[in-house]
Scaffold this active site. Structure first.
Site, PDB file in Angstrom:
ATOM      1  N   ASP A  50      31.812  32.694  41.735  1.00 26.47           N
ATOM      2  CA  ASP A  50      31.580  33.229  40.396  1.00 26.47           C
ATOM      3  C   ASP A  50      30.135  33.619  40.154  1.00 26.47           C
ATOM      4  O   ASP A  50      29.841  34.321  39.190  1.00 26.47           O
ATOM      5  CB  ASP A  50      32.036  32.212  39.346  1.00 26.47           C
ATOM      6  CG  ASP A  50      33.304  32.660  38.639  1.00 26.47           C
ATOM      7  OD1 ASP A  50      33.929  33.632  39.109  1.00 26.47           O
ATOM      8  OD2 ASP A  50      33.665  32.059  37.614  1.00 26.47           O
ATOM      9  N   ASP A 102      43.234  23.162  33.409  1.00 27.97           N
ATOM     10  CA  ASP A 102      44.180  22.695  34.406  1.00 27.97           C
ATOM     11  C   ASP A 102      45.286  21.841  33.777  1.00 27.97           C
ATOM     12  O   ASP A 102      46.468  22.022  34.070  1.00 27.97           O
ATOM     13  CB  ASP A 102      43.450  21.907  35.501  1.00 27.97           C
ATOM     14  CG  ASP A 102      42.333  21.027  34.946  1.00 27.97           C
ATOM     15  OD1 ASP A 102      42.351  20.751  33.729  1.00 27.97           O
ATOM     16  OD2 ASP A 102      41.450  20.621  35.711  1.00 27.97           O
TER      17      ASP A 102
END
Length: 743
Positions: free
Chosen positions: A149, A452
């Protein structure tokens, strides 16, 4: 088997086992007696409410105690109900081999995510990548994707080096059955060649790894890529002077194409596919942190490999078990029990936790007891790493009885890697997800710090089951923070995430109503209510101590029959907790340290998480994401190994902690002195439980006093904390002062 066109059903590929009936019966009887004690405590509070005459201090303090104890009792019942039916899983890889040939096994896409080359050094990242490239599985069916990223050219260079080193490392691991298969972990733990390997071959491999490490670290330290031809032939030209971590175009680079015959190791065997991806970043576009990264990987992998199984792992959590893929497939490929399994979650384990850990990481109890209990209710949480997913479940498909999985499917791909890279880049632009259901009903969920957990809950609410698998040889090993500040910040982020879920339409009781079992809804809520624990806990560790100092009794006398339920609940609950810790492999010292951290988290992380969450709801602040630093200070690490708590820089959480510790120390010293001087030893009869509580709080805060008064190292409490905490303020010594503080 689904997609096999009439395959004859084989034997079960995994077994589900429950604890013995006698053990569970004993546990339930013990729990019932504790609950009876809790009810008696509630009854005592309700029937012995002090009158409202005078200044009413004792009455208001009493009502506060009743409220706190009502909550503690409710939360204990909630936790207990989740632990009612644990299950344990066992796989049969030999049966998997008998039922499926190697060619019939599905391909697997493995995602590794990194976000910052400073916090997550490239050597750490590629050691994890190499560990999953070396799985004991057909390399043609392994596809490894690294999401960077930060778009760091340093990380890309390190991955290029890893792709060359893999040609030597993978055959070495498979030939000699090396464990673990992270070269960094292996050479740090193993000092001699494995069985069958000559010293020369072993030292050659070790030197190859050392040379690669030196080259990568040299490049990272200098920040410059060496001027050699291969650096210009692998996509380095995509980086220029305008390229920054927050503003750059998308990059997809296939470093090893497993479909090409020339992609082989030094023994001529095929290599796994290896892909580097950096999604496009622009300053004014939302990128959704790790969740956005995972969704980008799902799309890129769909055009390159499109494996029916996806595994994701954090860059600091390497594979410690080369059989993990086959273990996970035992669940998915079981013809009777596996059709509705959406994901298989492995536990998190950490290799840097020392014996008698000062932070009392409760990982053993969590892994050996709490998680199997969630599994017993039909669904383990998705914890963002070490998890194997069914691709269609992760992409939003709703399970139905008619669903059939085609395990043999792969991407209908072209042979031209350049075309695949171009297609991949178009799928990870900033605008690709605009006006789509990505991050809402497809892929990993956006809008929550715990993307998550909420994603796993959504998968379960679509009809899929999840299972928890904790093999004897741990599947993954990572690094946990070893400073108090980092740990508390991590728990604060988790607590904020769980609280946001509980307050939203994605609450387990709302989203899961009629879709998942009540026990599983309650299991999610155990963490969802972490934040609520902060206020009653803070009340319990301050008000009784202040009242003890002022001679105000809030508990029954030692000679009263009502003393028994208070004493029994405390002794029974903590004895049970200690027994569980010892059974799970912890020491008594680690259990005591865990109790300390339990208290510290509740009055710091949980409290500030609650405040920040409501500030966010009111629009006063915005959500953010703090990356956990994976680089440890060597001096701090040495202090940690010696059992010294690491404080370091200033934190509002340290101010709260220090204030509570000093308050109780003052109340203990002055309160006991007041009783002995004014009333004699018999004066403690009515204040005995408050004195015990105050002494326990002081004992549990011993590392705080040490860091405040005795230590002079960099890990001690900073002077700014001592100046903010009310050290020199006079502690209230009279009822009138206590009344002012309570109000």
């Amino acid at each position: 088997m689904a997609g096999s066109g009439g395959r004859q059903r084989g034997p079960p590929l995994f077994a589900t086992e429950k604890p013995g009936r006698m053990a569970m019966a004993a546990y339930r009887v013990s729990a019932a007696t504790v609950f009876a004690g809790v009810v008696l405590i509630w009854l005592y509070r309700a029937t012995h409410l002090p009158p409202g005459g005078g200044n009413g201090v004792r009455r208001w303090a009493w009502l506060g105690m009743l409220t706190a104890e009502l909550w503690f009792g409710f939360y204990w019942v909630l936790t207990l109900s989740v632990r009612w039916c644990p299950v344990y899983r066992r796989t049969f890889k030999d049966r998997l081999a008998q039922s499926y040939s190697e060619d019939e096994l599905p391909s697997v896409d493995i995602f590794v995510c990194t976000a910052d080359p400073t916090a997550e050094p490239p050597m750490l990242v590629i050691s994890t990548v190499l560990s999953v490239m070396a799985y004991d599985y057909l390399p043609e069916k392994l596809n490894i994707y690294l999401s960077d990223d930060a778009g760091s050219v340093l990380t890309f260079y390190a991955l290029c080096e890893a792709s060359e080193f893999a040609k030597h490392w993978i055959p070495f691991c498979k030939k000699y059955k090396v464990e673990p298969r992270s070269p960094a972990a292996y050479f740090a733990k193993v000092a001699s060649p494995p069985d069958g390997c000559g010293p020369k071959e072993w030292f050659t491999m070790k030197e190859l790894y050392k040379d690669m490490t030196d080259r990568v670290n040299s490049v990272v330290n200098s920040g410059r890529i060496p001027e050699v031809p291969r650096c210009h032939s692998r996509g380095f030209s995509q980086w220029n002077e305008n390229f920054t971590s927050s503003d750059h175009p998308s990059i997809v680079q296939i470093l090893i194409d497993g479909n090409k015959q020339k992609a082989v190791d030094i023994d001529g065997n095929a290599l796994p596919t290896l892909v580097y991806m950096a999604r496009e970043k622009r300053p004014r576009e939302q990128h959704h942190f790790k969740a956005g990264s995972l969704n980008a990987l799902i799309r890129v992998s769909s055009v390159i490999s499109n494996s029916p199984i996806i595994m994701n792992v954090d860059c600091d959590m390497y594979s410690n078990n080369s059989e993990s893929v086959r273990d996970a497939l035992c669940f998915f490929l079981d013809e009777e029990q596996g059709q509705d399994i959406g994901f298989v979650q492995y536990p998190q384990n950490f290799e840097n936790v020392v014996q008698n850990d000062i932070y009392g990481h409760p990982i053993n109890v969590v892994n050996e007891l709490d998680h199997p209990c969630l599994d017993g209710w039909g669904g383990m949480c998705y914890y963002g790493t070490g998890c194997f997913h069914r691709r269609e479940a992760l992409c939003g498909r709703i399970y139905s009885q008619e669903y059939k999985e085609d395990w043999t499917r792969v991407a209908g791909r072209t042979e031209d890697a350049n075309e695949l890279e171009e297609m991949g880049r178009s799928l990870v632009t900033c605008t690709y997800e605009h006006n789509t259901i990505w991050g809402i009903d497809k892929g990993v969920r956006y809008g929550c710090p715990l993307e998550d957990v909420i994603t796993g809950l959504q998968i379960q609410c679509r009809g899929w089951r999840s299972v928890y698998y904790n093999p004897e040889r741990k599947g993954f090993l990572g690094m946990t923070p070893t400073s108090l500040g980092q740990i508390l910040v991590l728990y604060k982020r988790w607590t904020e995430g769980f609280l946001q879920i509980s307050l939203s339409r994605y609450s387990p009781f709302l989203l899961g109503h009629g879709k998942i079992k009540l026990g599983l809804q309650m299991g999610y809520s155990v963490c969802g209510f972490w934040a609520v624990n902060s206020f009653p806990t803070l009340y319990y560790v301050t008000i009784p101590s202040i009242c003890f100092l002022n001679g105000i009794s809030l508990f029954p006398e030692k000679t009263s029959p009502w003393f028994i339920p208070f004493a029994y609940v405390m002794v029974a609950a903590y004895s049970c907790s200690l027994a569980e810790s010892l059974q799970c492999g912890d020491s008594a010292v680690e259990w005591w340290n865990a109790q300390r951290m339990w208290l510290i988290r509740r009055i710091t992380s949980y409290l500030l998480a609650t405040i920040d969450t409501f500030r966010r709801i009111l629009g006063i602040s915005e959500s953010g994401f703090n990356l956990t630093v994976k680089v440890a200070d060597l001096q701090a690490l040495e202090r940690y190994k010696k059992g010294m708590m690491e404080f370091g820089s200033f934190s509002a959480m340290f101010v709260i902690l220090t204030t509570v510790a000093l308050l109780n120390l003052a109340c203990m010293v002055l309160g006991i002195s007041r009783v002995l001087l004014q009333e004699g030893p018999g004066g403690l009869e009515t204040l005995f439980l408050q004195a015990v509580l105050c002494v326990l709080i002081v004992a549990i805060n011993s590392p705080v006093y040490e860091a405040l008064f005795l230590r002079r190292d960099k890990g001690s409490l900073p002077a700014s904390v001592a100046q903010v905490a009310p050290i020199d303020q006079e502690v209230p010594r009279h009822t009138s002062n206590c009344h002012q503080l309570l109000n």
